[in-house]
Design an enzyme around this catalytic site. Sequence first.
Site, PDB file in Angstrom:
ATOM      1  N   GLU A 146      -6.751  -1.037 -15.217  1.00 18.51           N
ATOM      2  CA  GLU A 146      -7.242  -1.506 -13.918  1.00 18.51           C
ATOM      3  C   GLU A 146      -7.955  -0.392 -13.162  1.00 18.51           C
ATOM      4  O   GLU A 146      -8.976  -0.618 -12.512  1.00 18.51           O
ATOM      5  CB  GLU A 146      -6.093  -2.076 -13.086  1.00 18.51           C
TER       6      GLU A 146
ATOM      7  N   GLY B 172      -3.641 -12.709  -4.111  1.00 19.95           N
ATOM      8  CA  GLY B 172      -2.719 -11.608  -3.876  1.00 19.95           C
ATOM      9  C   GLY B 172      -1.439 -11.732  -4.669  1.00 19.95           C
ATOM     10  O   GLY B 172      -0.433 -11.109  -4.343  1.00 19.95           O
TER      11      GLY B 172
ATOM     12  N   HIS C  55       0.829  -1.211   0.000  1.00 26.15           N
ATOM     13  CA  HIS C  55       0.000   0.000   0.000  1.00 26.15           C
ATOM     14  C   HIS C  55       0.865   1.264   0.000  1.00 26.15           C
ATOM     15  O   HIS C  55       0.415   2.330   0.433  1.00 26.15           O
ATOM     16  CB  HIS C  55      -0.970   0.006   1.186  1.00 26.15           C
TER      17      HIS C  55
ATOM     18  N   ASP D 184       2.257  -3.605  -9.548  1.00 21.53           N
ATOM     19  CA  ASP D 184       2.024  -4.948 -10.072  1.00 21.53           C
ATOM     20  C   ASP D 184       2.447  -5.058 -11.529  1.00 21.53           C
ATOM     21  O   ASP D 184       3.104  -6.023 -11.934  1.00 21.53           O
ATOM     22  CB  ASP D 184       0.550  -5.316  -9.935  1.00 21.53           C
TER      23      ASP D 184
END
Length: 387
Positions: A165, A129, A36, A177
Amino acid sequence: MNKVLQLGSEYFASQFGGAPDGLWSAPGRVNLIGEHTDYNDGFAFPIAIDKRTTVAARAREDRLLRVTSSSFPGMVEVNLDDVDPDALTGWAAYPLGVAWAMSLAAAGGASGLSGMDLALTSDVPAGAGLSSSAAVECAAALALSDLWGLGLDRPDLARIGQLAENRVVGAPTGIMDQSASLLGEPDHGILLDCQSLKTESVALGFAGAGVGLLVIDTRTSHSHADGGYASRRRSCEDGARRLGVGSLRALGPDDLPRAAAQLDGQTYRRVRHVITENQRVLDTVAALRTSGAAAIGPFLNESHVSMREDFEISTAELDLAVSSAQELGAIGARMTGGGFGGAALALVRNGDAGTVAEGIARDFAQAGYTAPHIFPVTASEGARREL
Protein backbone atom coordinates in the site's frame (compact mmCIF):
# COMPACT_ATOMS: atom_id res chain seq x y z
CA MET A 1 -20.11 -24.09 0.72
CA ASN A 2 -21.66 -20.77 1.75
CA LYS A 3 -22.96 -18.21 -0.73
CA VAL A 4 -19.86 -15.99 -0.63
CA LEU A 5 -17.49 -18.88 -1.33
CA GLN A 6 -19.74 -20.26 -4.04
CA LEU A 7 -19.73 -16.85 -5.70
CA GLY A 8 -15.94 -16.77 -5.54
CA SER A 9 -15.60 -20.22 -7.11
CA GLU A 10 -18.13 -19.48 -9.83
CA TYR A 11 -16.52 -16.16 -10.67
CA PHE A 12 -13.10 -17.82 -10.95
CA ALA A 13 -14.49 -20.46 -13.29
CA SER A 14 -16.16 -17.80 -15.44
CA GLN A 15 -12.87 -15.94 -15.84
CA PHE A 16 -10.26 -18.68 -16.01
CA GLY A 17 -12.13 -21.96 -16.50
CA GLY A 18 -12.03 -24.90 -14.12
CA ALA A 19 -11.65 -24.81 -10.37
CA PRO A 20 -9.18 -22.80 -8.28
CA ASP A 21 -6.51 -24.44 -6.14
CA GLY A 22 -8.11 -22.79 -3.12
CA LEU A 23 -10.12 -19.89 -1.74
CA TRP A 24 -8.91 -17.46 0.86
CA SER A 25 -10.79 -14.61 2.51
CA ALA A 26 -10.00 -11.60 4.66
CA PRO A 27 -12.31 -9.13 6.41
CA GLY A 28 -12.59 -5.41 6.26
CA ARG A 29 -12.24 -3.59 9.52
CA VAL A 30 -13.83 -0.91 11.62
CA ASN A 31 -11.51 1.06 13.81
CA LEU A 32 -13.36 1.34 17.10
CA ILE A 33 -10.99 4.09 18.23
CA GLY A 34 -7.46 5.28 17.50
CA GLU A 35 -7.45 7.27 14.26
CA HIS A 36 -4.26 8.51 12.56
CA THR A 37 -2.25 7.13 15.45
CA ASP A 38 -0.75 4.16 13.62
CA TYR A 39 1.85 6.01 11.53
CA ASN A 40 2.75 7.97 14.67
CA ASP A 41 3.83 4.75 16.47
CA GLY A 42 0.77 5.03 18.71
CA PHE A 43 -2.13 2.81 19.74
CA ALA A 44 -5.16 1.71 17.77
CA PHE A 45 -8.10 -0.53 18.56
CA PRO A 46 -9.69 -1.98 15.40
CA ILE A 47 -12.02 -4.92 14.93
CA ALA A 48 -12.32 -7.25 11.95
CA ILE A 49 -15.88 -7.16 10.61
CA ASP A 50 -18.25 -9.66 9.03
CA LYS A 51 -17.72 -8.26 5.51
CA ARG A 52 -15.05 -10.11 3.53
CA THR A 53 -13.02 -10.19 0.33
CA THR A 54 -12.46 -13.61 -1.21
CA VAL A 55 -9.52 -14.52 -3.45
CA ALA A 56 -9.80 -17.67 -5.56
CA ALA A 57 -6.36 -18.61 -6.84
CA ARG A 58 -4.65 -21.21 -9.01
CA ALA A 59 -0.96 -21.64 -9.72
CA ARG A 60 0.25 -21.51 -13.32
CA GLU A 61 3.13 -23.30 -14.99
CA ASP A 62 4.46 -20.10 -16.56
CA ARG A 63 5.43 -16.71 -15.09
CA LEU A 64 2.22 -14.86 -15.86
CA LEU A 65 0.17 -13.15 -13.18
CA ARG A 66 -3.47 -12.63 -14.16
CA VAL A 67 -5.91 -10.86 -11.86
CA THR A 68 -9.57 -10.03 -12.23
CA SER A 69 -12.21 -8.56 -9.92
CA SER A 70 -15.98 -8.79 -9.99
CA SER A 71 -16.04 -5.12 -8.95
CA PHE A 72 -14.07 -3.82 -11.95
CA PRO A 73 -14.10 -4.54 -15.69
CA GLY A 74 -11.30 -6.29 -17.51
CA MET A 75 -8.38 -8.54 -16.63
CA VAL A 76 -4.89 -7.34 -15.81
CA GLU A 77 -1.94 -9.47 -16.92
CA VAL A 78 1.73 -8.98 -16.12
CA ASN A 79 4.79 -11.21 -16.15
CA LEU A 80 6.41 -11.75 -12.77
CA ASP A 81 9.68 -10.46 -14.22
CA ASP A 82 7.97 -7.18 -15.12
CA VAL A 83 6.18 -6.49 -11.84
CA ASP A 84 7.42 -3.00 -11.08
CA PRO A 85 5.81 -0.93 -8.30
CA ASP A 86 5.99 2.24 -10.37
CA ALA A 87 4.09 0.66 -13.26
CA LEU A 88 1.14 -0.78 -11.31
CA THR A 89 -1.97 1.38 -11.24
CA GLY A 90 -5.67 1.19 -10.45
CA TRP A 91 -7.40 -1.52 -8.46
CA ALA A 92 -4.93 -4.20 -9.60
CA ALA A 93 -2.11 -2.37 -7.78
CA TYR A 94 -3.38 -3.88 -4.52
CA PRO A 95 -3.09 -7.62 -5.31
CA LEU A 96 -0.17 -7.20 -7.72
CA GLY A 97 1.57 -4.94 -5.23
CA VAL A 98 1.30 -7.75 -2.71
CA ALA A 99 2.86 -10.14 -5.24
CA TRP A 100 5.74 -7.70 -5.72
CA ALA A 101 6.24 -7.19 -1.97
CA MET A 102 6.04 -10.94 -1.36
CA SER A 103 8.66 -11.65 -4.03
CA LEU A 104 11.07 -9.55 -1.95
CA ALA A 105 10.45 -11.89 0.99
CA ALA A 106 10.99 -15.07 -1.06
CA ALA A 107 14.38 -16.70 -0.59
CA GLY A 108 15.17 -16.66 -4.31
CA GLY A 109 13.23 -13.52 -5.09
CA ALA A 110 10.71 -13.50 -7.92
CA SER A 111 12.85 -15.86 -10.03
CA GLY A 112 11.75 -18.91 -8.05
CA LEU A 113 8.02 -18.18 -8.15
CA SER A 114 5.34 -19.41 -10.52
CA GLY A 115 2.63 -17.40 -12.20
CA MET A 116 -0.85 -17.22 -10.71
CA ASP A 117 -4.48 -16.65 -11.64
CA LEU A 118 -6.38 -14.60 -9.03
CA ALA A 119 -10.10 -13.78 -9.00
CA LEU A 120 -11.46 -11.33 -6.42
CA THR A 121 -14.99 -10.99 -5.08
CA SER A 122 -16.02 -8.87 -2.10
CA ASP A 123 -18.88 -7.55 0.00
CA VAL A 124 -16.70 -4.98 1.81
CA PRO A 125 -18.05 -1.56 0.78
CA ALA A 126 -15.34 0.32 -1.11
CA GLY A 127 -14.53 3.91 -0.19
CA ALA A 128 -16.39 3.71 3.12
CA GLY A 129 -13.41 3.70 5.47
CA LEU A 130 -13.81 -0.04 6.16
CA SER A 131 -10.44 -0.89 4.61
CA SER A 132 -11.58 -2.77 1.55
CA SER A 133 -7.99 -2.32 0.35
CA ALA A 134 -6.47 -4.19 3.29
CA ALA A 135 -9.03 -6.99 2.83
CA VAL A 136 -7.78 -7.43 -0.74
CA GLU A 137 -4.14 -7.26 0.32
CA CYS A 138 -4.50 -9.75 3.17
CA ALA A 139 -6.58 -12.29 1.24
CA ALA A 140 -4.13 -12.12 -1.66
CA ALA A 141 -1.12 -12.33 0.67
CA LEU A 142 -2.46 -15.43 2.41
CA ALA A 143 -3.26 -17.08 -0.93
CA LEU A 144 0.15 -16.33 -2.45
CA SER A 145 2.04 -17.35 0.68
CA ASP A 146 0.24 -20.70 0.70
CA LEU A 147 0.52 -21.44 -3.03
CA TRP A 148 4.11 -20.28 -3.27
CA GLY A 149 4.96 -22.31 -0.15
CA LEU A 150 6.53 -19.37 1.68
CA GLY A 151 4.98 -20.14 5.08
CA LEU A 152 4.93 -16.51 6.20
CA ASP A 153 3.38 -15.72 9.57
CA ARG A 154 0.63 -13.17 10.20
CA PRO A 155 2.93 -10.27 11.24
CA ASP A 156 5.01 -10.85 8.08
CA LEU A 157 1.88 -10.80 5.94
CA ALA A 158 0.74 -7.57 7.59
CA ARG A 159 4.06 -5.91 6.77
CA ILE A 160 3.84 -7.13 3.17
CA GLY A 161 0.36 -5.65 2.81
CA GLN A 162 1.52 -2.36 4.28
CA LEU A 163 4.57 -2.25 1.97
CA ALA A 164 2.32 -2.82 -1.04
CA GLU A 165 0.00 0.00 0.00
CA ASN A 166 2.84 2.40 0.79
CA ARG A 167 5.17 1.70 -2.12
CA VAL A 168 2.87 0.54 -4.90
CA VAL A 169 -0.47 2.23 -4.23
CA GLY A 170 1.22 5.31 -2.81
CA ALA A 171 -0.90 5.62 0.34
CA PRO A 172 1.25 6.46 3.40
CA THR A 173 -0.78 4.30 5.78
CA GLY A 174 0.38 2.50 8.90
CA ILE A 175 -0.01 -1.19 9.67
CA MET A 176 -3.31 -1.09 11.56
CA ASP A 177 -5.63 -2.14 8.73
CA GLN A 178 -3.61 -5.19 7.74
CA SER A 179 -3.15 -6.23 11.38
CA ALA A 180 -6.89 -6.07 12.01
CA SER A 181 -7.71 -8.03 8.86
CA LEU A 182 -5.24 -10.79 9.70
CA LEU A 183 -5.63 -11.05 13.47
CA GLY A 184 -9.31 -10.46 14.18
CA GLU A 185 -11.34 -12.68 16.53
CA PRO A 186 -15.10 -12.92 17.14
CA ASP A 187 -16.35 -10.42 19.79
CA HIS A 188 -12.83 -9.10 20.32
CA GLY A 189 -10.95 -5.96 19.39
CA ILE A 190 -7.24 -5.83 18.69
CA LEU A 191 -5.16 -3.49 20.80
CA LEU A 192 -2.29 -2.68 18.48
CA ASP A 193 0.92 -1.06 19.66
CA CYS A 194 2.15 0.42 16.40
CA GLN A 195 5.62 1.01 17.79
CA SER A 196 6.43 -2.53 18.87
CA LEU A 197 3.81 -4.11 16.55
CA LYS A 198 2.65 -6.17 19.52
CA THR A 199 -1.04 -7.00 19.53
CA GLU A 200 -3.42 -8.01 22.29
CA SER A 201 -6.88 -9.44 21.81
CA VAL A 202 -9.37 -7.67 24.09
CA ALA A 203 -12.88 -8.96 24.76
CA LEU A 204 -15.56 -6.49 23.71
CA GLY A 205 -18.45 -8.09 25.56
CA PHE A 206 -20.93 -6.48 23.18
CA ALA A 207 -23.23 -9.50 23.00
CA GLY A 208 -23.48 -9.84 26.76
CA ALA A 209 -24.13 -6.11 27.15
CA GLY A 210 -26.87 -6.11 24.52
CA VAL A 211 -25.10 -3.55 22.34
CA GLY A 212 -23.78 -3.50 18.81
CA LEU A 213 -22.16 -1.34 16.16
CA LEU A 214 -23.91 0.41 13.31
CA VAL A 215 -21.84 1.60 10.37
CA ILE A 216 -23.17 4.68 8.60
CA ASP A 217 -21.58 4.78 5.15
CA THR A 218 -22.15 8.34 3.98
CA ARG A 219 -21.45 7.30 0.37
CA THR A 220 -19.02 10.18 0.06
CA SER A 221 -15.92 8.51 -1.28
CA HIS A 222 -12.42 9.16 -0.06
CA SER A 223 -8.92 8.20 -1.11
CA HIS A 224 -5.99 7.65 1.23
CA ALA A 225 -3.58 8.50 -1.55
CA ASP A 226 -4.84 12.06 -1.81
CA GLY A 227 -3.14 15.13 -0.43
CA GLY A 228 -5.24 15.46 2.72
CA TYR A 229 -4.03 12.25 4.34
CA ALA A 230 -0.42 12.83 3.33
CA SER A 231 -0.45 16.42 4.61
CA ARG A 232 -1.71 15.28 8.02
CA ARG A 233 1.13 12.80 8.23
CA ARG A 234 3.66 15.48 7.33
CA SER A 235 2.26 17.76 10.04
CA CYS A 236 2.65 15.02 12.64
CA GLU A 237 6.22 14.29 11.56
CA ASP A 238 7.05 17.99 11.59
CA GLY A 239 5.58 18.38 15.07
CA ALA A 240 7.58 15.45 16.41
CA ARG A 241 10.79 16.84 14.89
CA ARG A 242 10.24 20.30 16.33
CA LEU A 243 9.50 18.80 19.74
CA GLY A 244 12.67 16.72 19.61
CA VAL A 245 11.15 13.24 19.58
CA GLY A 246 11.30 10.39 17.09
CA SER A 247 7.52 10.11 16.93
CA LEU A 248 4.50 11.53 18.72
CA ARG A 249 4.24 8.26 20.64
CA ALA A 250 6.96 9.63 22.93
CA LEU A 251 4.62 12.39 24.12
CA GLY A 252 1.72 12.30 26.56
CA PRO A 253 -0.96 14.70 27.79
CA ASP A 254 1.54 16.36 30.14
CA ASP A 255 3.55 17.49 27.10
CA LEU A 256 0.69 19.49 25.59
CA PRO A 257 1.58 22.82 27.25
CA ARG A 258 5.13 22.61 25.85
CA ALA A 259 3.74 21.67 22.43
CA ALA A 260 1.38 24.65 22.51
CA ALA A 261 4.27 26.97 23.29
CA GLN A 262 6.60 25.64 20.58
CA LEU A 263 4.31 24.91 17.63
CA ASP A 264 2.16 26.96 15.31
CA GLY A 265 -1.58 26.61 15.84
CA GLN A 266 -2.31 24.11 13.09
CA THR A 267 0.60 21.81 13.86
CA TYR A 268 -0.29 21.92 17.55
CA ARG A 269 -3.84 20.84 16.83
CA ARG A 270 -2.59 17.90 14.75
CA VAL A 271 -0.23 16.88 17.54
CA ARG A 272 -2.92 17.31 20.20
CA HIS A 273 -5.24 14.97 18.34
CA VAL A 274 -2.67 12.19 18.20
CA ILE A 275 -1.62 12.55 21.85
CA THR A 276 -5.18 12.61 23.18
CA GLU A 277 -6.34 9.87 20.79
CA ASN A 278 -3.63 7.54 22.06
CA GLN A 279 -4.89 8.13 25.58
CA ARG A 280 -8.49 7.52 24.50
CA VAL A 281 -7.51 4.12 23.08
CA LEU A 282 -5.99 3.10 26.39
CA ASP A 283 -8.96 4.50 28.32
CA THR A 284 -11.39 2.58 26.08
CA VAL A 285 -9.61 -0.72 26.65
CA ALA A 286 -9.48 -0.08 30.39
CA ALA A 287 -13.20 0.73 30.46
CA LEU A 288 -14.08 -2.45 28.56
CA ARG A 289 -12.14 -4.49 31.10
CA THR A 290 -13.48 -2.83 34.22
CA SER A 291 -16.86 -1.29 33.43
CA GLY A 292 -18.17 -2.93 30.27
CA ALA A 293 -19.13 -1.87 26.78
CA ALA A 294 -21.65 0.79 27.78
CA ALA A 295 -18.87 2.81 29.45
CA ILE A 296 -16.88 3.59 26.30
CA GLY A 297 -19.36 6.03 24.75
CA PRO A 298 -17.69 9.24 25.98
CA PHE A 299 -14.36 8.23 24.43
CA LEU A 300 -16.00 7.65 21.05
CA ASN A 301 -17.72 11.03 21.23
CA GLU A 302 -14.53 12.83 22.27
CA SER A 303 -12.63 11.14 19.45
CA HIS A 304 -14.99 12.57 16.86
CA VAL A 305 -14.68 16.10 18.26
CA SER A 306 -10.90 15.77 18.09
CA MET A 307 -10.99 14.60 14.48
CA ARG A 308 -13.40 17.34 13.53
CA GLU A 309 -11.71 20.22 15.35
CA ASP A 310 -8.04 19.30 15.71
CA PHE A 311 -7.29 16.99 12.77
CA GLU A 312 -9.95 18.53 10.51
CA ILE A 313 -10.72 15.35 8.58
CA SER A 314 -14.47 15.12 9.07
CA THR A 315 -17.15 16.23 6.59
CA ALA A 316 -20.63 17.70 6.92
CA GLU A 317 -22.12 14.28 6.19
CA LEU A 318 -19.98 12.54 8.82
CA ASP A 319 -20.79 15.22 11.38
CA LEU A 320 -24.49 14.80 10.73
CA ALA A 321 -24.27 11.01 11.02
CA VAL A 322 -22.56 11.34 14.40
CA SER A 323 -24.75 14.08 15.86
CA SER A 324 -27.91 12.39 14.62
CA ALA A 325 -26.90 9.07 16.18
CA GLN A 326 -26.09 10.76 19.47
CA GLU A 327 -29.42 12.62 19.57
CA LEU A 328 -31.25 9.38 18.81
CA GLY A 329 -29.76 7.66 21.85
CA ALA A 330 -26.51 6.08 20.68
CA ILE A 331 -24.11 5.27 23.52
CA GLY A 332 -21.34 6.90 21.49
CA ALA A 333 -20.52 7.74 17.87
CA ARG A 334 -17.58 8.88 15.78
CA MET A 335 -16.30 8.94 12.24
CA THR A 336 -14.00 6.04 11.47
CA GLY A 337 -11.21 5.58 8.96
CA GLY A 338 -8.92 8.07 7.29
CA GLY A 339 -11.52 10.80 6.94
CA PHE A 340 -12.55 13.18 4.14
CA GLY A 341 -15.61 11.00 3.58
CA GLY A 342 -16.39 7.39 4.26
CA ALA A 343 -18.22 6.11 7.31
CA ALA A 344 -19.15 6.82 10.89
CA LEU A 345 -19.94 4.24 13.53
CA ALA A 346 -22.42 4.28 16.38
CA LEU A 347 -22.49 2.06 19.44
CA VAL A 348 -26.17 1.40 20.11
CA ARG A 349 -28.33 -0.76 22.32
CA ASN A 350 -29.68 -3.61 20.24
CA GLY A 351 -33.27 -2.50 20.78
CA ASP A 352 -32.47 0.99 19.49
CA ALA A 353 -30.65 0.02 16.29
CA GLY A 354 -33.69 0.28 14.01
CA THR A 355 -34.80 3.62 15.41
CA VAL A 356 -31.31 5.09 15.17
CA ALA A 357 -30.85 3.92 11.58
CA GLU A 358 -34.23 5.27 10.50
CA GLY A 359 -33.61 8.60 12.19
CA ILE A 360 -30.20 9.07 10.59
CA ALA A 361 -31.64 8.29 7.16
CA ARG A 362 -34.41 10.82 7.76
CA ASP A 363 -31.95 13.50 8.82
CA PHE A 364 -29.84 12.90 5.71
CA ALA A 365 -32.90 13.24 3.49
CA GLN A 366 -33.90 16.49 5.18
CA ALA A 367 -30.37 17.84 4.65
CA GLY A 368 -30.49 16.94 0.96
CA TYR A 369 -27.59 14.47 1.23
CA THR A 370 -27.25 11.17 -0.61
CA ALA A 371 -29.03 8.42 1.31
CA PRO A 372 -26.52 6.68 3.60
CA HIS A 373 -25.98 2.94 3.66
CA ILE A 374 -26.51 1.90 7.29
CA PHE A 375 -25.79 -1.64 8.45
CA PRO A 376 -24.71 -3.54 11.57
CA VAL A 377 -21.28 -5.14 11.88
CA THR A 378 -19.97 -7.68 14.34
CA ALA A 379 -16.40 -8.43 15.34
CA SER A 380 -15.33 -11.46 13.34
CA GLU A 381 -12.46 -13.80 12.53
CA GLY A 382 -9.46 -12.59 10.56
CA ALA A 383 -8.06 -13.83 7.27
CA ARG A 384 -8.31 -17.57 6.67
CA ARG A 385 -8.16 -20.27 4.05
CA GLU A 386 -11.71 -21.27 3.15
CA LEU A 387 -11.15 -24.12 0.72
